[in-house]
Write an enzyme that holds these catalytic residues in place. Structure first.
Site, short mmCIF file in Angstrom:
data_model
loop_
_atom_site.label_atom_id
_atom_site.label_comp_id
_atom_site.label_asym_id
_atom_site.label_seq_id
_atom_site.Cartn_x
_atom_site.Cartn_y
_atom_site.Cartn_z
N HIS A 153 7.66 -7.56 -2.05
CA HIS A 153 7.37 -6.87 -0.80
C HIS A 153 8.38 -7.28 0.28
O HIS A 153 8.27 -6.84 1.43
CB HIS A 153 5.97 -7.19 -0.29
N LYS B 245 0.78 -1.23 0.00
CA LYS B 245 0.00 0.00 0.00
C LYS B 245 0.82 1.30 0.00
O LYS B 245 0.34 2.36 0.38
CB LYS B 245 -1.02 0.04 1.17
N SER B 246 2.07 1.18 -0.45
CA SER B 246 2.91 2.38 -0.55
C SER B 246 2.82 3.04 -1.93
O SER B 246 3.47 4.05 -2.17
CB SER B 246 4.38 2.01 -0.32
N GLY B 247 2.07 2.43 -2.84
CA GLY B 247 2.00 2.97 -4.20
C GLY B 247 2.72 2.08 -5.20
O GLY B 247 3.15 2.53 -6.28
N THR B 248 2.83 0.80 -4.86
CA THR B 248 3.52 -0.18 -5.72
C THR B 248 2.94 -0.19 -7.14
O THR B 248 3.68 -0.23 -8.12
CB THR B 248 3.35 -1.60 -5.11
N TRP C 44 1.45 2.11 -8.82
CA TRP C 44 1.86 3.34 -9.51
C TRP C 44 3.32 3.22 -9.97
O TRP C 44 3.65 3.50 -11.13
CB TRP C 44 1.68 4.51 -8.55
N ARG D 63 5.88 5.13 1.84
CA ARG D 63 4.82 6.11 2.01
C ARG D 63 4.69 6.39 3.50
O ARG D 63 4.98 5.51 4.33
CB ARG D 63 3.52 5.49 1.47
N GLY E 223 -5.88 7.47 -3.74
CA GLY E 223 -4.63 7.93 -4.37
C GLY E 223 -4.23 9.34 -4.00
O GLY E 223 -3.75 10.10 -4.83
P1 A3P Z 1 -5.09 4.64 -1.13
O1 A3P Z 1 -5.69 3.41 -0.51
O2 A3P Z 1 -4.61 5.61 -0.10
O3 A3P Z 1 -5.96 5.29 -2.13
P2 A3P Z 1 -0.15 -0.43 -3.62
O4 A3P Z 1 -0.09 -0.18 -5.08
O5 A3P Z 1 1.22 -0.49 -2.99
O6 A3P Z 1 -1.02 -1.56 -3.28
O7 A3P Z 1 -0.77 0.89 -2.98
C1 A3P Z 1 -2.10 1.24 -3.23
C2 A3P Z 1 -2.28 2.72 -2.94
O8 A3P Z 1 -1.73 3.47 -4.03
C3 A3P Z 1 -3.73 3.08 -2.84
O9 A3P Z 1 -3.77 4.19 -1.92
C4 A3P Z 1 -4.03 3.50 -4.27
O10 A3P Z 1 -5.17 4.29 -4.42
C5 A3P Z 1 -2.76 4.26 -4.62
N1 A3P Z 1 -2.53 4.37 -6.06
C6 A3P Z 1 -2.72 3.41 -7.01
N2 A3P Z 1 -2.41 3.90 -8.22
C7 A3P Z 1 -2.01 5.17 -8.06
C8 A3P Z 1 -1.58 6.20 -8.97
N3 A3P Z 1 -1.50 6.00 -10.26
N4 A3P Z 1 -1.25 7.40 -8.44
C9 A3P Z 1 -1.34 7.60 -7.10
N5 A3P Z 1 -1.75 6.69 -6.21
C10 A3P Z 1 -2.08 5.48 -6.68
#
Ligand code: A3P
Length: 304
Positions: free
Chosen positions: A111, A48-51, A53, A133, A268
């Site tokens: 991870h 959930k750190s933005g993987t 993305w 994050r 996001g």
């Molecule tokens: P939130 O739950 O705060 O919205 P991971 O990819 O590590 O599983 O992390 C998921 C988090 O990244 C989620 O955060 C998700 O919404 C966010 N996320 C996914 N795609 C993104 C993007 N293109 N830009 C920014 N945040 C993104």
């Protein structure tokens, strides 16, 4: 092993970290059998750190000579299928994949904490990109994610219960702080091979960090690419808005992870924790983060 709280994960302690029990065989198999090469790129993060993305951005940047935007794999494929997890997907349940014919550079993700990475990753001297994050948004995102994955007949885990576990270091691949520190220290020791990035920095100045990524990957944007506005185009192409507008991310499922793609996109944004954490919870996490990270020079900007 622990089955309370993060019920869907069934965490078990392994060499100082909490790993999901059902993925332990994958961790062992990839530790024993994965042969990294020097050109590989490994994307690492805590969940959930933005993987998702980071996968989209790295794939798009490193393959930009191969794919244009009209006919791009990201339009029809979730980022997790383009950059597979080692222990959660390729080697999951102890299977041994054939990775010999993948085009170079091969992109993988994990991870796993730095200390538990397959030794071939360290020995091959391949590139590692770590995305982290701030703990408050990571926790809130994780809490939503794991609750969404519970079977329908199981009640959601109350945030207070999840918080106590996370704060106590018990979360998938946690303790969270130790996970960060492993990669942080490695990035200080081997900056040319380990890039340490933060979700909040990406959000604040995405094009700057796209350039940083490209430089680290050894394929900096050329003057001509800059003139064409390619960095901005990639940034928009991989943005939350763009990825969530695609049918594959609205209704598709991703491979072995077996999860609906939409679970990887929620809000996001930076600072959503304010809608979920009490002042006391927020202060507890701030204090613990200072206590664990500050001595090593690792801090998070004010995300409130
Ligand atoms: P939130 O739950 O705060 O919205 P991971 O990819 O590590 O599983 O992390 C998921 C988090 O990244 C989620 O955060 C998700 O919404 C966010 N996320 C996914 N795609 C993104 C993007 N293109 N830009 C920014 N945040 C993104």
């Amino acid at each position: 092993s622990i089955e309370k709280g993060w019920k869907s994960s069934h965490l078990t302690q392994y060499q100082g970290f909490w790993l999901p029990l059902k993925f332990l065989s994958g961790v062992m198999a990839c530790g024993e059998r994965f042969e990294a090469c020097k050109d590989d790129i490994i994307l690492n993060s805590t969940p959930k750190s933005g993987t998702t993305w980071l996968k989209a951005l790295t794939f798009t940047i490193s393959n930009r000579a191969r794919h244009d935007f009209h006919n791009h794999p990201l339009l029809t494929t979730n980022p997790h299928a383009l950059v597979p997890f080692l222990e959660l997907e390729l080697y999951v349940y102890g299977q041994i994949p054939d990775l010999t014919n993948l085009p170079s550079p091969r992109l993988f993700s994990s991870h796993l904490p730095y200390e538990l990475l397959p030794t071939s990753i360290i020995e091959s001297n391949c590139r590692i990109i770590y995305l982290c994050r701030n703990p408050k948004d990571t926790f809130v995102s994780l809490w939503h994610f794991l609750n969404n994955l519970l079977p329908e007949d199981e009640p959601p885990v109350p945030i207070e219960e999840a918080f106590e576990l996370f704060h106590g270091g018990i979360s998938p691949y946690g303790p969270f702080w130790e996970h960060l520190l492993g990669y942080w220290k490695a990035s200080l020791e081997r900056p040319e091979r380990v890039l340490f990035m933060k979700y909040e920095d990406f959000k604040e100045d995405p094009t700057f960090h796209c350039r940083r990524l490209a430089e680290f990957l050894g394929c900096p944007f050329s003057t001509e690419e800059e003139r064409q506005g390619l960095v901005e185009k990639i940034e928009r192409f991989c943005s939350f808005k763009s990825l969530t507008s695609l049918e594959v991310n609205k209704s598709g499922k991703t491979g072995v992870l077996g999860k609906a793609n939409k679970n990887f996109f929620r809000r996001g944004i930076v600072g959503d924790w304010k809608n979920h954490l009490t002042v006391e919870m927020s202060e507890k996490l701030d204090q613990l983060s200072r206590q664990k990270l500050e001595a090593f020079g690792l801090t998070f900007k004010d995300v409130g």
